[in-house]
Design a protein around this motif. Structure first.
Motif, PDB file in Angstrom:
ATOM      1  N   LEU A 417       6.982 -29.635   4.510  1.00 15.65           N
ATOM      2  CA  LEU A 417       5.512 -29.710   4.163  1.00 15.65           C
ATOM      3  C   LEU A 417       5.102 -30.959   3.417  1.00 15.65           C
ATOM      4  O   LEU A 417       5.745 -31.597   2.502  1.00 15.65           O
ATOM      5  CB  LEU A 417       4.853 -28.385   3.693  1.00 15.65           C
ATOM      6  CG  LEU A 417       5.046 -27.065   4.314  1.00 15.65           C
ATOM      7  CD1 LEU A 417       4.247 -26.072   3.554  1.00 15.65           C
ATOM      8  CD2 LEU A 417       4.667 -27.030   5.774  1.00 15.65           C
ATOM      9  N   GLY A 418       4.116 -32.029   4.253  1.00 20.34           N
ATOM     10  CA  GLY A 418       3.631 -32.981   3.413  1.00 20.34           C
ATOM     11  C   GLY A 418       2.104 -32.432   2.973  1.00 20.34           C
ATOM     12  O   GLY A 418       1.706 -31.350   3.499  1.00 20.34           O
ATOM     13  N   TRP A 419       1.682 -33.029   1.844  1.00 23.19           N
ATOM     14  CA  TRP A 419       0.150 -32.545   1.502  1.00 23.19           C
ATOM     15  C   TRP A 419      -0.635 -33.820   1.698  1.00 23.19           C
ATOM     16  O   TRP A 419      -0.418 -34.946   1.177  1.00 23.19           O
ATOM     17  CB  TRP A 419       0.405 -32.059   0.137  1.00 23.19           C
ATOM     18  CG  TRP A 419       1.473 -30.953   0.003  1.00 23.19           C
ATOM     19  CD1 TRP A 419       2.749 -30.818  -0.325  1.00 23.19           C
ATOM     20  CD2 TRP A 419       0.991 -29.620   0.177  1.00 23.19           C
ATOM     21  NE1 TRP A 419       3.275 -29.776  -0.287  1.00 23.19           N
ATOM     22  CE2 TRP A 419       2.365 -28.879   0.069  1.00 23.19           C
ATOM     23  CE3 TRP A 419      -0.009 -28.976   0.531  1.00 23.19           C
ATOM     24  CZ2 TRP A 419       2.283 -27.575   0.343  1.00 23.19           C
ATOM     25  CZ3 TRP A 419      -0.022 -27.534   0.881  1.00 23.19           C
ATOM     26  CH2 TRP A 419       1.135 -26.830   0.665  1.00 23.19           C
ATOM     27  N   THR A 420      -1.687 -33.342   2.192  1.00 20.60           N
ATOM     28  CA  THR A 420      -2.876 -34.195   2.576  1.00 20.60           C
ATOM     29  C   THR A 420      -4.101 -33.954   1.456  1.00 20.60           C
ATOM     30  O   THR A 420      -4.694 -33.141   1.588  1.00 20.60           O
ATOM     31  CB  THR A 420      -3.358 -34.386   3.931  1.00 20.60           C
ATOM     32  OG1 THR A 420      -2.283 -34.627   4.787  1.00 20.60           O
ATOM     33  CG2 THR A 420      -4.497 -35.285   4.171  1.00 20.60           C
ATOM     34  N   PRO A 421      -4.203 -35.051   0.632  1.00 17.05           N
ATOM     35  CA  PRO A 421      -5.376 -34.704  -0.543  1.00 17.05           C
ATOM     36  C   PRO A 421      -6.612 -34.730   0.257  1.00 17.05           C
ATOM     37  O   PRO A 421      -6.790 -35.340   1.321  1.00 17.05           O
ATOM     38  CB  PRO A 421      -5.230 -35.830  -1.445  1.00 17.05           C
ATOM     39  CG  PRO A 421      -4.373 -36.809  -0.611  1.00 17.05           C
ATOM     40  CD  PRO A 421      -3.566 -36.155   0.217  1.00 17.05           C
ATOM     41  N   PRO A 422      -7.759 -34.323  -0.466  1.00 11.72           N
ATOM     42  CA  PRO A 422      -9.043 -34.401   0.053  1.00 11.72           C
ATOM     43  C   PRO A 422      -9.379 -35.812   0.223  1.00 11.72           C
ATOM     44  O   PRO A 422      -9.060 -36.855  -0.748  1.00 11.72           O
ATOM     45  CB  PRO A 422     -10.087 -33.714  -0.718  1.00 11.72           C
ATOM     46  CG  PRO A 422      -9.257 -33.712  -2.260  1.00 11.72           C
ATOM     47  CD  PRO A 422      -7.743 -33.600  -1.762  1.00 11.72           C
ATOM     48  N   ASN A 436     -10.717 -51.338   5.394  1.00 12.29           N
ATOM     49  CA  ASN A 436      -9.613 -50.833   5.951  1.00 12.29           C
ATOM     50  C   ASN A 436      -9.134 -51.608   7.325  1.00 12.29           C
ATOM     51  O   ASN A 436      -7.955 -51.552   7.285  1.00 12.29           O
ATOM     52  CB  ASN A 436      -9.875 -49.239   6.195  1.00 12.29           C
ATOM     53  CG  ASN A 436      -9.803 -48.454   5.083  1.00 12.29           C
ATOM     54  OD1 ASN A 436      -8.785 -48.904   4.135  1.00 12.29           O
ATOM     55  ND2 ASN A 436     -10.370 -47.467   4.574  1.00 12.29           N
ATOM     56  N   ILE A 437     -10.262 -51.829   8.069  1.00 13.74           N
ATOM     57  CA  ILE A 437      -9.845 -52.356   9.396  1.00 13.74           C
ATOM     58  C   ILE A 437      -8.886 -53.833   9.028  1.00 13.74           C
ATOM     59  O   ILE A 437      -7.958 -54.062   9.605  1.00 13.74           O
ATOM     60  CB  ILE A 437     -10.892 -52.617  10.213  1.00 13.74           C
ATOM     61  CG1 ILE A 437     -11.735 -51.164  10.727  1.00 13.74           C
ATOM     62  CG2 ILE A 437     -10.686 -53.528  11.503  1.00 13.74           C
ATOM     63  CD1 ILE A 437     -12.877 -51.203  11.103  1.00 13.74           C
ATOM     64  N   ALA A 438      -9.423 -54.637   7.929  1.00 14.25           N
ATOM     65  CA  ALA A 438      -9.038 -56.022   7.964  1.00 14.25           C
ATOM     66  C   ALA A 438      -7.498 -55.654   7.254  1.00 14.25           C
ATOM     67  O   ALA A 438      -6.822 -56.379   7.584  1.00 14.25           O
ATOM     68  CB  ALA A 438      -9.851 -56.657   7.010  1.00 14.25           C
ATOM     69  N   ALA A 439      -7.274 -54.591   6.431  1.00 10.25           N
ATOM     70  CA  ALA A 439      -6.128 -54.423   5.901  1.00 10.25           C
ATOM     71  C   ALA A 439      -5.060 -54.049   6.877  1.00 10.25           C
ATOM     72  O   ALA A 439      -3.618 -54.189   6.876  1.00 10.25           O
ATOM     73  CB  ALA A 439      -6.130 -53.391   4.804  1.00 10.25           C
ATOM     74  N   ALA A 448      -1.880 -44.540   9.579  1.00  9.66           N
ATOM     75  CA  ALA A 448      -1.549 -43.378   9.137  1.00  9.66           C
ATOM     76  C   ALA A 448      -2.182 -43.098   7.694  1.00  9.66           C
ATOM     77  O   ALA A 448      -2.697 -42.298   7.333  1.00  9.66           O
ATOM     78  CB  ALA A 448      -0.083 -43.045   9.372  1.00  9.66           C
ATOM     79  N   GLU A 449      -1.792 -44.483   6.805  1.00 13.68           N
ATOM     80  CA  GLU A 449      -2.238 -44.334   5.414  1.00 13.68           C
ATOM     81  C   GLU A 449      -3.766 -44.214   5.338  1.00 13.68           C
ATOM     82  O   GLU A 449      -4.361 -43.599   4.610  1.00 13.68           O
ATOM     83  CB  GLU A 449      -1.780 -45.611   4.644  1.00 13.68           C
ATOM     84  CG  GLU A 449      -2.227 -45.721   3.346  1.00 13.68           C
ATOM     85  CD  GLU A 449      -1.618 -47.010   2.717  1.00 13.68           C
ATOM     86  OE1 GLU A 449      -1.970 -47.097   1.409  1.00 13.68           O
ATOM     87  OE2 GLU A 449      -0.893 -47.654   3.560  1.00 13.68           O
ATOM     88  N   ASP A 457      -4.931 -35.576   8.917  1.00 11.01           N
ATOM     89  CA  ASP A 457      -3.520 -35.684   9.404  1.00 11.01           C
ATOM     90  C   ASP A 457      -3.752 -36.908  10.755  1.00 11.01           C
ATOM     91  O   ASP A 457      -4.686 -36.331  11.515  1.00 11.01           O
ATOM     92  CB  ASP A 457      -2.565 -34.530   9.739  1.00 11.01           C
ATOM     93  CG  ASP A 457      -1.234 -34.763  10.206  1.00 11.01           C
ATOM     94  OD1 ASP A 457      -1.086 -34.453  11.470  1.00 11.01           O
ATOM     95  OD2 ASP A 457      -0.369 -35.257   9.279  1.00 11.01           O
ATOM     96  N   VAL A 458      -2.696 -37.631  10.464  1.00 12.59           N
ATOM     97  CA  VAL A 458      -2.942 -38.820  11.565  1.00 12.59           C
ATOM     98  C   VAL A 458      -2.610 -38.128  12.953  1.00 12.59           C
ATOM     99  O   VAL A 458      -3.305 -38.357  14.167  1.00 12.59           O
ATOM    100  CB  VAL A 458      -2.018 -39.817  11.383  1.00 12.59           C
ATOM    101  CG1 VAL A 458      -0.675 -39.563  11.571  1.00 12.59           C
ATOM    102  CG2 VAL A 458      -2.393 -40.972  12.378  1.00 12.59           C
TER     103      VAL A 458
END
Length: 478
Positions: A417-422, A436-439, A448-449, A457-458
């Motif tokens: 299990l991975g955990w996705t924070p709020p 974000n788009i530029a990054a 995914a990040e 989750d992606v």
């Protein structure tokens, strides 16, 4: 001590001692904080170790912290802010399977278990409600215990409703720890017991002694008993502020006295405001007027009152006799309350690790840039609490427990299990989305990040996008 000091001490011990003390004082004075004098008089600086320091104070501090949460609005808001931002809607598990075809089955099992009250020993909360309870207890009490139940839960529910995981968690407050269990002398296997916690020869935790019921609960009708639980079944969750710390202390400890005093100050000022809003006046009567004046009772009979004027209704006209004088009282002044309260609230926020605006909800003292900087700093605090405390001390244990429990439910195959924070709410969605788009276009951030930062989750996002595309093709007749 050099040769001269030793020689003097051998001939004149008192003089040698005075020289040694003088040298020590001069050495300490190289730091102002180590000096002794008027400025540092009364400065308490105990030399107890981290375990002893917390052990001596944690019970009383815990009880006072709970009283603050019950009656102090700042303390209540602090618990709500921290728990809602660390956990939010929940730190969601995402399945990582080596065999992709088994992922759907595993996710269905996890969703049926963690998204319902099946994972709670008391059957009252889902996994995300348990997460919020853990954070709330940790902030108020300083620590909280989570007891894992495996086979007992499985035997109680059975398999009549299909595959179910034999896994439940029971949240225990620090009151459940049987602190009467103490044995500082090592046993034959080198174990010692301190405040209900068993340690091995190297100081590692081996297990805990817990009461079977809350020791101060009104439901107790029989004698309390405590049982030993190995460390493999217990998650002890607390924030380690000092190396070697064995227990947690309430997060309110640095600001607890100030929070209590500030509430008293607010109550006193509220009473002062009420007094200031009451118009008072005083009647000075000569000896003849002091004999009273006639007034009429409800039944029509007259009586004499020594103090004929008791109140003045709005819009009334009052007739005074010769010799009576009336002077008005001056109400107390109430200026400066907001500035004083705000200064103390700022210090409380600093002691808790929060910004002033986040703790109080007062957004009038900053602009967009300052609010965004404060919000980003708060997010670092929430992330550190999640990554340094909740993740390693609870969520990683849930990961291991789930892999074991899934085997009892007929789900085979390796997964984790991975955990996705709020998701972190954006202060300026347009600017931050474009950033974000530029990054991603620059190759310094993956998609995914960026999706995980939004609390998703992606793979779920990709599935939803594929469903949207398929639905659109069907509607267009494609």
């Amino acid at each position: 001590m050099n040769i001269l000091d030793r020689t003097i001490a051998a001939v004149a011990p008192r003089l040698g001692l005075q020289r040694a003390v003088a040298r020590r004082v001069l050495a300490d004075m190289s730091y102002d904080a180590a000096s002794t004098g008027r400025r540092t008089a009364g400065w308490r600086s105990g030399s107890s170790g981290p375990a002893a320091t917390v052990s001596e104070a944690r019970n009383r501090v815990r009880y006072r912290g709970r009283e603050l949460v019950r009656n102090n609005p700042i303390a209540k808001k602090a618990v709500m802010v921290i728990s809602q931002n660390v956990v939010g809607r929940g730190i969601l598990p995402n399945t990582i399977c080596k065999v992709a075809s088994r992922k759907t089955k595993v996710e269905g099992l996890l969703k049926a278990h963690f998204d319902t009250t099946a994972c709670d020993f008391y059957g009252r909360a889902n996994l995300y409600g348990l997460q919020r309870q853990i954070i709330s207890c940790m902030v108020t009490d300083g620590e909280v215990f989570v007891l894992r139940h495996m086979n007992e839960a499985f035997a109680a529910r059975g398999k009549s409703n299909g595959p179910q995981m034999p896994l439940q968690y029971q949240i225990l407050s620090a009151d459940y720890l049987d602190v009467t269990k103490r044995s500082l002398s090592p046993s034959t296997n080198g174990e010692t017991v301190f405040d209900g916690v068993v340690y091995d020869r190297a100081g590692r935790v081996r297990g805990y002694w817990f009461y079977d019921r809350h020791p101060n609960d009104t439901l107790n009708v029989r004698r309390l008993e405590s049982n030993f639980y190995p460390v493999e079944r217990v998650s002890h969750i607390f924030r380690s502020d000092m190396a070697g710390q064995l227990n947690g202390i309430s997060w309110f400890a640095p600001v607890m006295v100030k929070m209590h005093d500030l509430k008293d100050f607010s109550d006193f000022r509220l009473l002062r405001e009420k007094n200031a809003s009451s118009f008072a006046y005083f009647v000075h009567s000569n000896s003849e007027a002091g004999l009273g004046m006639k007034a009429r009772k409800g039944d029509g009979e007259d009586y004499v009152s020594s103090y004929p004027i008791t109140d003045v209704p709005a819009g009334s006209a009052v007739h005074l006799r010769d010799g009576d004088q009336v002077t008005a009282g001056l109400p107390p002044q109430v200026e400066g309350y907001g500035e004083y309260w705000g200064t103390n609230a700022l210090e409380i926020a600093m002691g808790l690790g929060l910004s002033y605006a986040t703790l109080t909800g007062d957004l009038s003292k900053g602009n967009f840039s300052s609010s965004r900087m404060g919000w980003l700093e708060d997010q670092r605090f929430f992330e550190a609490t999640r990554d340094d405390t909740l993740q390693p001390k609870f969520l990683d244990r849930v990961n291991a427990d789930t892999q074991l429990a899934a085997q009892f439910s007929g789900v085979r195959g390796e997964f984790s299990l991975g955990w996705t924070p709020p998701a972190r709410d954006m202060v300026d969605p347009v600017r931050e989305t474009n950033a974000n788009i530029a990054a991603m276009e620059a190759g310094i951030k993956s998609r995914a990040e960026a999706v995980r930062e939004r609390g998703r989750d992606v793979e779920d996002v990709d599935d939803e996008r594929a469903e949207d595309a398929a639905r659109e093709r069907n509607l267009m007749g494609g």
